[in-house]
Design a protein around this motif. Structure first.
Motif, short mmCIF file in Angstrom:
data_model
loop_
_atom_site.label_atom_id
_atom_site.label_comp_id
_atom_site.label_asym_id
_atom_site.label_seq_id
_atom_site.Cartn_x
_atom_site.Cartn_y
_atom_site.Cartn_z
N LEU A 55 80.64 42.37 27.64
CA LEU A 55 80.39 43.70 27.08
C LEU A 55 78.90 44.03 27.09
O LEU A 55 78.51 45.15 27.44
CB LEU A 55 80.92 43.77 25.65
N ALA A 56 78.07 43.07 26.71
CA ALA A 56 76.63 43.31 26.70
C ALA A 56 76.11 43.63 28.09
O ALA A 56 75.29 44.53 28.29
CB ALA A 56 75.91 42.09 26.13
N ALA A 57 76.60 42.89 29.11
CA ALA A 57 76.17 43.15 30.49
C ALA A 57 76.63 44.52 30.96
O ALA A 57 75.88 45.25 31.62
CB ALA A 57 76.71 42.05 31.41
N ALA A 58 77.88 44.88 30.65
CA ALA A 58 78.41 46.18 31.09
C ALA A 58 77.62 47.32 30.46
O ALA A 58 77.24 48.29 31.15
CB ALA A 58 79.89 46.30 30.73
N ASN A 59 77.33 47.23 29.19
CA ASN A 59 76.59 48.30 28.52
C ASN A 59 75.13 48.36 28.97
O ASN A 59 74.54 49.43 29.05
CB ASN A 59 76.69 48.14 27.01
N ALA A 60 74.56 47.21 29.31
CA ALA A 60 73.21 47.20 29.87
C ALA A 60 73.19 47.89 31.23
O ALA A 60 72.27 48.67 31.54
CB ALA A 60 72.70 45.77 29.98
N ALA A 61 74.20 47.62 32.07
CA ALA A 61 74.27 48.25 33.38
C ALA A 61 74.41 49.76 33.26
O ALA A 61 73.79 50.53 34.01
CB ALA A 61 75.44 47.67 34.18
N LEU A 111 71.00 51.25 32.12
CA LEU A 111 69.96 51.22 33.15
C LEU A 111 70.36 51.96 34.42
O LEU A 111 69.50 52.20 35.28
CB LEU A 111 69.64 49.76 33.52
N GLY A 112 71.63 52.31 34.56
CA GLY A 112 72.09 52.93 35.81
C GLY A 112 72.08 51.97 36.97
O GLY A 112 71.89 52.38 38.12
N ALA A 167 66.60 40.16 46.62
CA ALA A 167 66.25 41.56 46.42
C ALA A 167 67.44 42.35 45.88
O ALA A 167 67.28 43.27 45.08
CB ALA A 167 65.76 42.17 47.74
N PHE A 168 68.63 41.98 46.31
CA PHE A 168 69.84 42.64 45.81
C PHE A 168 70.11 42.24 44.37
O PHE A 168 70.43 43.08 43.52
CB PHE A 168 71.02 42.28 46.71
N LEU A 169 69.98 40.95 44.07
CA LEU A 169 70.22 40.47 42.71
C LEU A 169 69.27 41.12 41.71
O LEU A 169 69.64 41.39 40.56
CB LEU A 169 70.08 38.95 42.65
N ARG A 170 68.04 41.37 42.14
CA ARG A 170 67.05 41.97 41.22
C ARG A 170 67.48 43.36 40.77
O ARG A 170 67.09 43.82 39.69
CB ARG A 170 65.69 42.04 41.93
N ARG A 171 68.27 44.03 41.57
CA ARG A 171 68.67 45.40 41.26
C ARG A 171 70.02 45.47 40.56
O ARG A 171 70.62 46.55 40.47
CB ARG A 171 68.68 46.23 42.54
N CYS A 172 70.55 44.33 40.13
CA CYS A 172 71.85 44.29 39.46
C CYS A 172 71.70 43.71 38.06
O CYS A 172 70.76 42.97 37.77
CB CYS A 172 72.84 43.41 40.24
N VAL A 173 72.64 44.07 37.20
CA VAL A 173 72.84 43.37 35.93
C VAL A 173 73.94 42.34 36.18
O VAL A 173 75.00 42.68 36.71
CB VAL A 173 73.23 44.34 34.80
#
Length: 352
Positions: A42-48, A51-52, A230-236
């Motif tokens: 839940l914390a990860a989903a709401n962070a994503a 942050l968009g 580089a891809f991982l940096r742009r993800c939650v």
């Protein structure tokens, strides 16, 4: 000398906000089945969402990664009149980034230009008529927030995640087959999931100025290979861990509450004990997943008389050694419908 325990952590109270936030209770996944996420998910989903950024989920196959994308879509649709559902992209070994955004039918255009009648040859002059937006492309240009699932991205060629960086970061994409200035009347999308309004096909596709926030993108991976940094940096990121015995029992009771029968409580207790014992057996190449447990329970319930199934599970659970997770006098092949849980010949051999 004894050390004092550390002081309790201060509580974290959730702020009131107008932004959508996935709650811990009342969630439903695919087919409207109850879904019980843990606090980390839940914390990860709401962070994503805040942050968009895309939400990247890993975990064992069958742990609920794909289903959680449906959870988000169902939750959002429950808060708005215009139901949007979910846009699904299923990745294969030959999938390119462009395949998730749009499809350009060059072959049909060539056929119309060379072999079509006057109307077809005239249509072939405009490449926009041969472009069809795909789920991610539709979501990026939609006026209403969409939920997109990109499933099993680790199956794709290594270039695909990096090729999506610009599109996911800027919330727009380019169709190079279309000239910068296209003559004639506007060509619009053939299918608009957000309602009657359609978007014109242009070289650079952007969301309308008055659109809601960017889409919520859920990306799943079975970690068959490492994704680019580089891809991982742009993800939650969130790894969905396999639930413990108590949590697994809670999930089963919630999922089966509408079909519960007499004797359900001890039946589930025995089933969970045996399932956890089976997963603990040494030498298994593929441990059974939560999804396979649910399928197994459905098959056992539909195949055998309830009293017989309960008696068999109770006998086997009583034979289970809690210290070693081994059956003392029985074998795992006595477990009804074992074929729903064990899927490899090597694993059947390892069970004896």
């Amino acid at each position: 000398m004894t050390s004092n325990p550390p002081p309790a952590l201060p509580p974290l109270r959730t702020r009131r906000t107008s932004k959508p936030r996935i709650p811990p209770n009342g969630l439903e996944g695919r087919d409207r089945k109850p879904y019980l996420p843990d606090d980390g998910l839940l914390a990860a989903a709401n962070a994503a969402i805040t942050l968009g950024m895309p939400l990247l989920l890993t975990g064992e196959p069958g742990c609920g990664k794909t289903d959680f994308a449906h959870v988000i879509a169902n939750y959002l649709d429950g808060r708005r009149e215009a139901k949007q559902g979910i846009r699904e992209c299923y990745v294969r070994s030959d999938t390119r980034a462009r395949d998730l955004l749009y499809h350009y039918d060059a072959l049909r255009r060539f056929s119309d230009a060379q072999h079509g009648g006057p109307a077809a040859r005239e249509e072939a002059q405009d490449p926009r008529r041969y472009v069809e937006l795909q789920p991610l492309g539709l979501a990026l240009v939609a006026p209403i927030r969409q939920v997109v699932l990109i499933d099993e991205i680790d199956k794709a060629p290594r270039d695909l995640p990096n090729d999506l960086l610009r599109e996911l970061e800027r919330n727009e994409f380019e169709i190079p087959e279309i000239p910068s200035a296209s003559p004639g009347e506007a060509v619009v999308t053939n299918f608009a999931p957000w309602g009657a309004e359609q978007r014109p096909i242009e070289r650079v596709m952007r969301p309308p100025a008055a659109s809601e926030r960017r889409p919520i993108i859920v990306i799943t991976s079975n970690v068959e290979r490492q994704l680019p940094d580089a891809f991982l940096r742009r993800c939650v990121f969130c790894h969905i861990r396999f639930p413990g015995k108590e949590r697994l029992s809670e999930i089963l009771r919630e999922r089966r509450k509408d079909t519960a029968t007499a004797g359900e409580e001890p039946y589930l207790d025995h089933a969970v004990s045996l399932f956890m014992g089976l997963r603990a057996q040494p030498g298994l190449h593929k441990k059974p997943s939560t999804a396979e447990l649910l399928d197994w329970l459905d098959v056992v319930g539909e195949t055998y008389e309830p009293a017989d199934a309960l008696a068999r599970l109770a006998t086997l659970a009583g034979d289970l050694d809690p210290a070693s997770s081994r059956l003392r006098t029985r074998t795992w092949h006595d477990l009804p419908s074992l074929c729903c849980l064990i899927k490899l010949r090597e694993d059947l051999h390892a069970l004896g």
